[in-house]
Design a protein around this motif. Structure first.
Motif: not given
Length: 341
Positions: A295, A263-264, A287, A293, A260, A290
């Motif tokens: 990323w 990804k951030l 959130s 998606e 996580e 994420l």
């Protein structure tokens, strides 16, 4: 005819140029047309002590208050002689300046170089540049730290007026009995204004400890100021190199999936935001990033396009934007209009 006349003239100019600096003595440099060694009556191999001794003797001899005039001398003559002796001493007492002067005497043809070295030394700042840089960095760091504290206190003052945070802080203060201590009676009894001011301070302290303010209004840390950033720069550089090698090995070579935090980080890089700017965003917004998606590059491009379209719709429905477009169309730059009074 022109070529023939120009040839001897060019030779004459070269000869005059060669005659001028024949002994390496140039007007405007050091002792001018006089040899500094001859002015002090010392040889080129003289030591510092001999040069200082000769200067003291001549300085007493040519001092304007003690100088015995010769026939035809004036006060200006005495002053000029004293200045010449002082200049010769200033030139020869310093090792670097004396080295440049000796080089000028031995290489008279390089007079442009001599001018450069002479004036570069004269115009160079007397204070060490390193000290100037250090003082400047310290001043910037102090101003930076003061500005951060002002921003942090401004954020705390604002949050203490927000009902949501104020009510939560008041409940915590009541549970801990902090308000009761502010209302002590007896010899420690206080006025209503003092009690109210203390309760406000209690609420502020609770907000400081319970709320994590991030971004440009976060609590300042001394390690974030410029001075410590410069000192710790090698450490940060080594950490970044280690982290970058770990990233390449973990995700590019081993093919491990992003966590996580990673990804951030990628999403923040796509958005071209600093860490402090990204930290100010709400958790539910992260959130959403994420869940979508972001990323992944193709998903982020779709999200970016959606944001641009939404911004265009908001601007199209905004009355102020409509008025601006109407003005640009009717009265904007490049149009000539006549206004009737």
């Amino acid at each position: 005819m022109v070529a023939g006349a120009g040839g001897p003239l060019a030779v004459l100019v070269l000869l005059l140029a060669a005659v001028g600096p024949a002994r390496g003595l140039l007007e405007g440099l050091y002792c001018g047309a006089r040899d500094c060694y001859e002015v002090l009556d010392v040889g080129r191999s003289a030591s510092k002590q001999e040069i200082a001794r000769a200067y003291r003797h001549l300085a007493r001899l040519y001092h304007p208050d003690r100088y015995r005039r010769q026939p035809g001398d004036t006060d200006q003559t005495a002053h000029e002689k004293f200045l010449l002796v002082a200049t010769a001493y200033e030139t020869l007492k310093d090792e670097e300046t004396r080295k440049d002067y000796d080089y000028m005497l031995d290489h008279p043809e390089e007079y442009y170089r001599h001018y450069y070295h002479y004036y570069s030394r004269r115009l160079a700042p007397k204070v060490d540049v390193r000290i100037v840089i250090l003082v400047t960095v310290c001043a910037i760091s102090l101003f930076q730290f003061y500005s951060w504290w002002a921003s942090y206190n401004e954020a705390i003052n604002y949050l203490s007026t927000v009902p949501k945070y104020r009510i939560q802080a008041s409940e915590i203060a009541k549970q801990q009995g902090l308000f009761n201590r502010a209302k002590e009676k007896g010899k420690h009894r206080r006025s209503k204004e003092e009690i109210k001011a203390e309760e406000e301070e209690i609420i502020r302290d609770i907000i400081k400890t319970k709320i994590d303010i991030k971004g440009g209004y976060q609590k300042p840390r001394i390690y974030d100021i410029l001075l410590f950033q410069i000192i710790l720069c090698p450490v940060y550089l080594c950490k970044y190199i280690v982290w970058y090698c770990w990233w390449i090995y973990t995700f590019n070579i081993k093919g491990q999936e992003y966590g996580e935090e990673e990804k951030l980080y990628i999403i923040r890089r796509y958005m071209k935001m600093s860490q402090s700017q990204f930290d100010t965003m709400e958790d539910h917004q992260k959130s959403v990033f994420l869940e979508r998606e972001l990323w992944k590059r193709e998903n982020y491009e779709v999200y970016k396009q959606e944001q641009e379209e939404e911004l265009k719709k908001k601007m199209a429905s905004d009355p102020r934007w409509k008025r601006y477009r109407r003005w640009m169309k009717n009265e904007g730059p490049g149009r000539l209009t006549f206004i009737d009074d």
